[in-house]
Enzyme design. Structure first.
Site, PDB file in Angstrom:
ATOM      1  N   CYS A 127      14.518  11.689   5.630  1.00  0.00           N
ATOM      2  CA  CYS A 127      14.011  10.983   7.625  1.00  0.00           C
ATOM      3  C   CYS A 127      15.366  11.253   7.849  1.00  0.00           C
ATOM      4  CB  CYS A 127      13.709   9.523   7.235  1.00  0.00           C
ATOM      5  SG  CYS A 127      14.890   8.633   6.342  1.00  0.00           S
ATOM      6  N   GLU A 172      10.467  17.083  13.662  1.00  0.00           N
ATOM      7  CA  GLU A 172      11.345  17.373  12.473  1.00  0.00           C
ATOM      8  C   GLU A 172      10.044  17.677  11.801  1.00  0.00           C
ATOM      9  OE1 GLU A 172       9.351  13.423  10.264  1.00  0.00           O
ATOM     10  OE2 GLU A 172      11.675  13.006  10.009  1.00  0.00           O
ATOM     11  N   LYS A 198       0.888  -1.223   0.485  1.00  0.00           N
ATOM     12  CA  LYS A 198      -0.077  -0.245   0.073  1.00  0.00           C
ATOM     13  C   LYS A 198       0.764   1.421  -0.136  1.00  0.00           C
ATOM     14  CE  LYS A 198      -1.654   3.518   1.905  1.00  0.00           C
ATOM     15  NZ  LYS A 198      -1.318   4.584   1.532  1.00  0.00           N
ATOM     16  N   GLU A 218      10.124   2.189   9.945  1.00  0.00           N
ATOM     17  CA  GLU A 218      11.048   3.383  10.464  1.00  0.00           C
ATOM     18  C   GLU A 218      10.466   4.021  10.140  1.00  0.00           C
ATOM     19  OE1 GLU A 218      14.298   2.146   9.209  1.00  0.00           O
ATOM     20  OE2 GLU A 218      14.150   0.017   9.045  1.00  0.00           O
TER      21      GLU A 218
HETATM   22  P1  NAD Z   1       2.370   9.002   7.294  1.00  0.00           P
HETATM   23  O1  NAD Z   1       2.642   8.001   8.390  1.00  0.00           O
HETATM   24  O2  NAD Z   1       1.809  10.167   6.737  1.00  0.00           O
HETATM   25  O3  NAD Z   1       1.864   8.127   5.840  1.00  0.00           O
HETATM   26  C1  NAD Z   1       2.804   7.397   5.944  1.00  0.00           C
HETATM   27  C2  NAD Z   1       2.252   5.465   4.812  1.00  0.00           C
HETATM   28  O4  NAD Z   1       1.172   5.420   5.907  1.00  0.00           O
HETATM   29  C3  NAD Z   1       1.269   5.887   3.592  1.00  0.00           C
HETATM   30  O5  NAD Z   1       1.891   4.941   2.850  1.00  0.00           O
HETATM   31  C4  NAD Z   1      -0.502   6.100   4.166  1.00  0.00           C
HETATM   32  O6  NAD Z   1      -0.979   6.147   3.215  1.00  0.00           O
HETATM   33  C5  NAD Z   1      -0.158   5.591   5.582  1.00  0.00           C
HETATM   34  N1  NAD Z   1      -1.412   5.528   6.495  1.00  0.00           N
HETATM   35  C6  NAD Z   1      -1.713   6.375   6.447  1.00  0.00           C
HETATM   36  N2  NAD Z   1      -2.121   6.379   8.105  1.00  0.00           N
HETATM   37  C7  NAD Z   1      -3.175   5.064   8.003  1.00  0.00           C
HETATM   38  C8  NAD Z   1      -3.441   4.089   8.652  1.00  0.00           C
HETATM   39  N3  NAD Z   1      -3.698   4.404   9.884  1.00  0.00           N
HETATM   40  N4  NAD Z   1      -2.715   2.971   8.699  1.00  0.00           N
HETATM   41  C9  NAD Z   1      -2.114   2.554   7.937  1.00  0.00           C
HETATM   42  N5  NAD Z   1      -1.825   2.758   6.798  1.00  0.00           N
HETATM   43  C10 NAD Z   1      -0.909   4.686   7.416  1.00  0.00           C
HETATM   44  O7  NAD Z   1       4.405   9.754   6.156  1.00  0.00           O
HETATM   45  P2  NAD Z   1       4.539  10.453   5.551  1.00  0.00           P
HETATM   46  O8  NAD Z   1       4.354  11.650   5.216  1.00  0.00           O
HETATM   47  O9  NAD Z   1       3.900   9.919   3.857  1.00  0.00           O
HETATM   48  O10 NAD Z   1       6.245   9.797   5.593  1.00  0.00           O
HETATM   49  C11 NAD Z   1       6.823  11.034   5.861  1.00  0.00           C
HETATM   50  C12 NAD Z   1       7.341  10.351   7.266  1.00  0.00           C
HETATM   51  O11 NAD Z   1       8.493   8.858   7.008  1.00  0.00           O
HETATM   52  C13 NAD Z   1       8.415  11.285   7.398  1.00  0.00           C
HETATM   53  O12 NAD Z   1       7.933  11.484   9.246  1.00  0.00           O
HETATM   54  C14 NAD Z   1       9.807  10.415   7.647  1.00  0.00           C
HETATM   55  O13 NAD Z   1      10.707  10.955   8.850  1.00  0.00           O
HETATM   56  C15 NAD Z   1       9.267   9.327   7.453  1.00  0.00           C
HETATM   57  N6  NAD Z   1      10.660   8.093   6.528  1.00  0.00           N
HETATM   58  C16 NAD Z   1      11.059   7.231   7.666  1.00  0.00           C
HETATM   59  C17 NAD Z   1      12.169   6.650   6.679  1.00  0.00           C
HETATM   60  C18 NAD Z   1      13.391   5.879   7.836  1.00  0.00           C
HETATM   61  O14 NAD Z   1      13.804   5.209   7.105  1.00  0.00           O
HETATM   62  N7  NAD Z   1      13.206   6.008   9.074  1.00  0.00           N
HETATM   63  C19 NAD Z   1      12.458   6.832   5.402  1.00  0.00           C
HETATM   64  C20 NAD Z   1      11.655   7.658   4.616  1.00  0.00           C
HETATM   65  C21 NAD Z   1       9.888   8.612   5.304  1.00  0.00           C
END
Ligand code: NAD
Length: 472
Positions: free
Chosen positions: A279, A379, A170, A245
């Site tokens: 990230c 962040e 997803k 992550e």
């Molecule tokens: P997000 O948490 O808003 O969304 C990430 C994913 O989760 C999306 O596919 C979203 O649709 C899904 N999602 C949201 N709510 C959900 C729920 N209730 N149940 C299941 N899935 C759900 O994050 P984002 O804005 O897409 O990404 C940015 C974040 O990702 C930043 O905080 C960044 O630091 C982090 N990030 C971490 C790493 C790492 O390796 N540690 C790498 C890249 C990004």
């Protein structure tokens, strides 16, 4: 590529049960560039069933054969690398040169390296009188963010398939087109039907349905810490394996005697890449009091070459952030920084000149940032660098570790041993020592609220395996 108005389940593109769609917007000009289905719980159910049916056959497939198919996938990804780069530039706003090298290029190598890894991996070992077997965890639900959309998919899907798991992906709603192109590559590589399935959709509906589905054995999630905490709680309640992550607030520590100009230039480039949406971005710069003003002067000089512009232009060094919401969040952080007393050195929340269309942000430097300020703790996920002053190494270490996050960091010193000693005390999962290069086989992941588990290399493969001992 034309966007599919279908989901990919059981080896075929097919109409989604969900009737809504998700529009994808180019953040550089606010134009709609495509739309994908908003998959429903019924689509997730069909995809999980397909993955469960494919599991016994795939788990029993010899690792050499799995490696062959992953190598074929790396060839397919290489063949569409330029198209993929343009697509990610249009979806996310990443500058085209960086998109070619990193957004589209790195996953090609990553896939090939992990195919080689699994071909040589020992799935069995003798421990005294026991035979210890490493077996696939089962059906994996992979949920990914938009900032490095293909890379994040590959970091999960490739090791999961290598381990013998089957997958339902997803992807992020802001960048689903690259996920569809990845799916085309999987289909062309010749994996058996049901081994990999794609359901585009929202987090609240498709994501939530995947996390709650009883047919899913493991959730591998990359995204924000707030969503990660929720997913961890829901999945753990059913005793599913969870890998998280999450976000970061990584520090770059410049020790006295280090090459100050290089350390600052690398830091500015690191935070400006992908318009600060990484990230592991080194968003807190720690400099000794004696070097502090000189470091800021170098950073100001350096940041002037990052002029927000059209990311499709090969000369552009910084594009927009991904969405209007993200731009709003970054600007709010900046306003709070000013209100809390940080010194705004360059940039700020106003729109950059001449950019009235597109989600552009001014590259920004704050100085005199202290650990209690929100811009030091939260962040920001935008092109914003915070300078923090320290008096001695003990003080620097206290500041570095005074964070809920612990994803990554960097340290610079005249002498590598001194830098390594400091790095050992940093509470985070990865540290670049004197500019040490990114290694696609080194484990990546967070301490503290930056996550649970590791991706990449042998440690990443182990995430998707469970252990059985045969007592002989
Ligand atoms: P997000 O948490 O808003 O969304 C990430 C994913 O989760 C999306 O596919 C979203 O649709 C899904 N999602 C949201 N709510 C959900 C729920 N209730 N149940 C299941 N899935 C759900 O994050 P984002 O804005 O897409 O990404 C940015 C974040 O990702 C930043 O905080 C960044 O630091 C982090 N990030 C971490 C790493 C790492 O390796 N540690 C790498 C890249 C990004």
């Amino acid at each position: 590529m034309n966007a599919h108005d279908e989901v990919f389940i059981g080896g075929h593109w097919r109409p989604a049960a969900g009737t809504d769609d998700i529009k994808v917007i180019n953040p550089a000009n606010e134009q709609v560039i495509g739309s994908v289905p908003a998959g429903s719980a019924a689509d997730v159910d069909a995809a999980v069933n397909a993955a469960r049916s494919a599991l016994p056959g795939w788990a029993a497939t010899a690792p050499d054969r799995r490696a062959e198919l992953l190598t074929a996938l790396s060839v397919e990804l290489a063949a569409c690398q330029d198209q993929m780069a343009s697509l990610i530039t249009a979806e996310v706003g990443t500058t085209i040169g960086f998109s070619r090298r990193v957004q589209a290029g790195l996953p090609v190598n990553m896939t090939r390296l992990h195919a080689e890894l699994v071909a040589d991996f020992a799935f069995e070992e003798r421990v005294g009188s026991s035979l210890v077997l490493l077996e696939p965890v089962g059906v994996v639900g992979a949920i990914t963010p938009w900032n490095y959309p293909l890379h994040q998919i590959v970091c999960k899907v490739v090791p999961a398939l290598a381990a013998g798991c089957t997958v339902v992906l997803k992807p992020a709603e802001l960048a689903p087109l690259s996920a569809q192109m990845f799916t085309e590559c999987v289909a062309a590589a010749g994996f058996p039907a049901g081994v990999f399935n794609l359901v585009t959709g929202t987090g609240a509906e498709a994501g939530e349905a995947l996390v709650r589905h009883p047919g899913v054995d493991m959730i591998s999630f990359t995204g924000s810490t707030s969503v990660g905490k929720h997913i961890g709680a829901v999945a753990s309640a059913e005793v599913k394996r969870v890998a998280l992550e999450l976000g970061g607030k990584s520090a770059n520590v410049i020790l006295p005697g280090a090459d100050l100009a290089q350390a600052v230039r690398v830091n500015v480039a690191d935070v400006m890449r992908n318009a600060g949406q990484s990230c592991n971005a080194l968003t807190r710069t720690l400099v000794h009091a004696d070097d502090y003003e000189e470091a800021i002067r170098i950073a100001v000089e350096e940041i002037a070459s990052y002029i927000p512009g059209d990311p499709a232009d090969p000369d552009c060094r910084m594009g927009p952030v991904v969405s209007s919401t993200q731009r709003g969040k970054v600007r709010d952080h900046m306003r709070r920084g000013v209100a809390e007393g940080a010194r705004l050195v360059v940039g700020g929340p106003e729109a950059p000149e001449g950019r009235d269309k597109g989600y552009y942000i001014r590259p920004t430097i704050f100085a005199d940032v202290t650990t209690e300020m929100s811009i030091a703790r939260e962040e920001i996920f935008g092109p914003v660098l915070s300078f923090m002053r320290y008096e001695d190494e003990g003080d620097a270490l206290r500041i570095v570790n005074d964070s809920e996050y612990g994803l990554a960091g960097a340290v610079w010193a005249a002498d590598e041993d001194r830098a390594i000693t400091f790095a050992r005390s940093m509470e985070c999962g990865q540290v670049a020592v004197n500019g040490g290069a990114y290694n696609p086989l080194a484990p990546f992941g967070g301490y503290k609220q930056s996550g649970v588990g590791r991706e990449l290399g042998k440690h990443g493969l182990m995430e998707f395996l469970q252990t059985k001992s045969l007592q002989l």
